[in-house]
Design an enzyme around this catalytic site. Structure first.
Site, short mmCIF file in Angstrom:
data_model
loop_
_atom_site.label_atom_id
_atom_site.label_comp_id
_atom_site.label_asym_id
_atom_site.label_seq_id
_atom_site.Cartn_x
_atom_site.Cartn_y
_atom_site.Cartn_z
N TYR A 258 86.35 -44.23 -7.49
CA TYR A 258 86.15 -45.42 -8.33
C TYR A 258 86.82 -45.17 -9.66
O TYR A 258 86.66 -44.12 -10.27
CB TYR A 258 84.66 -45.66 -8.54
CG TYR A 258 84.34 -46.86 -9.42
CD1 TYR A 258 84.63 -48.16 -9.00
CD2 TYR A 258 83.75 -46.70 -10.67
CE1 TYR A 258 84.33 -49.25 -9.81
CE2 TYR A 258 83.44 -47.79 -11.48
CZ TYR A 258 83.74 -49.07 -11.04
OH TYR A 258 83.44 -50.15 -11.83
N LYS B 205 82.10 -42.08 -20.47
CA LYS B 205 80.73 -41.61 -20.32
C LYS B 205 80.32 -40.58 -21.39
O LYS B 205 80.04 -40.98 -22.51
CB LYS B 205 80.51 -41.13 -18.88
CG LYS B 205 80.73 -42.31 -17.91
CD LYS B 205 80.24 -42.13 -16.51
CE LYS B 205 80.30 -43.45 -15.76
NZ LYS B 205 81.29 -43.59 -14.72
N ASP C 82 91.22 -38.73 -13.34
CA ASP C 82 90.19 -39.61 -13.90
C ASP C 82 88.93 -38.77 -14.07
O ASP C 82 88.20 -38.52 -13.11
CB ASP C 82 89.94 -40.81 -12.99
CG ASP C 82 88.89 -41.76 -13.58
OD1 ASP C 82 88.31 -41.41 -14.64
OD2 ASP C 82 88.65 -42.81 -12.99
C1 LIG Z 1 82.23 -44.80 -14.50
C2 LIG Z 1 83.62 -44.54 -14.10
C3 LIG Z 1 84.68 -45.39 -14.49
C4 LIG Z 1 84.44 -46.70 -15.19
O1 LIG Z 1 83.87 -46.53 -16.44
P1 LIG Z 1 83.07 -47.75 -17.13
O2 LIG Z 1 82.71 -47.23 -18.47
O3 LIG Z 1 81.91 -48.04 -16.24
O4 LIG Z 1 84.02 -48.90 -17.18
C5 LIG Z 1 85.97 -45.01 -14.17
N1 LIG Z 1 86.22 -43.86 -13.51
C6 LIG Z 1 85.24 -43.03 -13.13
C7 LIG Z 1 85.58 -41.77 -12.42
C8 LIG Z 1 83.91 -43.35 -13.39
O5 LIG Z 1 82.93 -42.53 -12.96
#
Ligand SMILES: *Cc1c(COP(=O)(O)O)cnc(C)c1O
Length: 430
Positions: free
Chosen positions: A144, A267, A239
């Site tokens: 994701y 995060k 990511d």
């Molecule tokens: C949570 C997450 C996102 C998206 O971040 P948001 O702050 O929810 O938009 C993108 N990549 C990874 C790996 C994530 O865990």
């Protein structure tokens, strides 16, 4: 446990907010029951509006590595609030946080702040396309990367739970440049490169996937990606929105030897405030507006309150590097406890830990990719989740999410959670 007030609050929310929530997974659709409405947090605990107390292993889906209401973060944020919420003009705290990040990550010379992980990844992809002059991108099924159009293809967690592999409203024209490969499967990546004649702007990967449950990439797989990307002038993007400052201080980059070309963060970087970031070597970042032609902007980007929360949290982490050893020990103790509880009633379970991240699947074989993750016993998970919640243990409400230990999670909390797991699994088995 009584949830009367939460049930009523959910009904009220449902009338004015789609599904009653501002992010789908919060609705508890993949498990039994209604989501508790939260009144406050304190250290390792959450308190709901019915007065129930929970040991919190979600921590706002990752950001709160020091738990709720950390005194240092709270004090610095309140101080920043008093000087103004946002100016839309440069502030020193942005430079300070950027300098800390640049010092930490070898692959980052410059970093740009945004307000969410979605924005960070969306912008990184645009920059990768602008830098290479190519349209195609490659992602992995089950990873994701936020909800931007070109990345909303076979994207794990919330989408996996709802069985919707992609979303209406995303034109096929926008996803036709998104190539899909299988996590931990080099042959599937080579096939994509062949199909695209090597014309791929970037490969984006969660080097420690946390959105199909916790599924780390094999070192040899990451090495393979690096070699293939180098051979084709393709950028490798890690990511680390979830794994950054979680798996280790440097995220996956503190564990693997493989160096990415670009990194996305989120995060933990905002410690609970909305912050995302993307960074790369100077040559790549020079293509970004206003230095270069690739446009990207944000009214509230780098706002001083969010930056202050992130800076205080990151400096606390840096001054206490042993924290990850302790968090990792606790994570291990927790999932080993869960596993023993499952063994005791002959329920198959596999577990994994990376720093403060943990995962467990009700499955009898190792999980290496999304297809493996999909084979987990989701009905068993739903029952387990409900039983744990009723015993005051707040786990992510989907079998496709990672769990998190915070510095405020005590050994007593872990022991209490393991006891709850024994009781819950015995109840399910009987
Ligand atoms: C949570 C997450 C996102 C998206 O971040 P948001 O702050 O929810 O938009 C993108 N990549 C990874 C790996 C994530 O865990």
């Amino acid at each position: 446990m009584a949830y009367d007030k939460s049930i009523a609050a959910f009904e009220e929310a449902y009338k004015v907010i789609p599904g009653g929530v501002d992010s789908p997974v919060r609705a508890f659709n993949g498990v039994e029951g209604t989501p508790p409405f939260i009144e406050r947090g304190e250290g390792g605990y959450l308190y709901d509006i019915d007065g129930n107390r929970y040991i919190d292993y979600v921590q706002s889906w990752g950001p709160l590595i020091f738990g709720h209401c950390d005194a240092d973060i709270e004090a610095s944020v309140i101080d920043a609030v008093k000087r103004g919420l946002s100016f839309g003009a440069p502030t020193n705290v942005e430079t300070e946080l950027a300098a800390e990040i640049v010092a930490l990550f070898e692959s980052i010379d410059k970093v740009r702040f945004v307000s969410s992980g979605t924005e960070a990844v969306m912008s990184a992809i645009r920059l990768a396309r602008g830098f290479t002059g190519r349209d195609n991108i490659l992602k992995f099924t089950g990873c994701y990367h936020g909800h931007s159009d070109s990345l909303l293809v076979q994207a794990g967690s919330g989408l996996a739970t709802f069985g919707a592999p992609s979303s209406p409203g995303v034109p096929a024209d926008l996803t036709k440049h998104t190539l899909l490969a299988t996590y931990n499967d080099m042959a599937s990546v080579e096939k994509c490169f062949e199909d695209a004649n090597g014309e791929i702007a970037c490969v984006i990967i969660e080097p420690i996937a946390g959105n199909m449950g916790l599924v780390p990439a094999d070192e040899s797989f990451l090495e393979g990606l690096r070699t293939l990307c180098d051979a084709h002038g393709t950028l490798l993007i890690f990511d680390e929105v979830m794994s950054g400052f979680r798996a280790s201080l440097k995220g996956a980059q503190g564990i693997t030897q493989v160096k990415p070309d670009m990194v996305t963060l989120g995060k933990v970087i905002g410690a609970g405030m909305p912050v995302g970031a993307f960074g790369a070597r100077a040559e790549i970042m020079a293509h970004l507006s206003p230095e270069g032609p690739v446009y990207q902007a944000g009214t509230l980007s780098g706002n001083p309150v969010a930056m202050t929360a992130g800076l205080t949290s990151l400096r606390k982490l840096k001054s206490n590097p042993a924290i990850y050893v302790d968090l990792g020990k606790k994570a291990k103790k927790l999932v080993e406890g869960f596993k023993k509880a499952a063994d005791a009633v002959n329920v198959p379970m596999v577990t994994d830990v990376r720093g403060s991240m943990f995962g467990f699947f009700f499955s009898d074989k190792p999980v290496k990719n999304f297809a493996d993750a999909m084979e987990n016993d989701q009905k068993m998970f739903a029952k387990f989740h409900k039983g744990m919640l009723d015993r005051g243990v707040y786990l992510a409400c989907s079998s496709f999410e990672a769990g998190f230990i915070s510095a405020a999670t005590t050994d007593e909390m872990i022991e209490e959670s393991i006891k709850a797991a024994y009781e819950t699994l015995a109840e399910i088995a009987s």
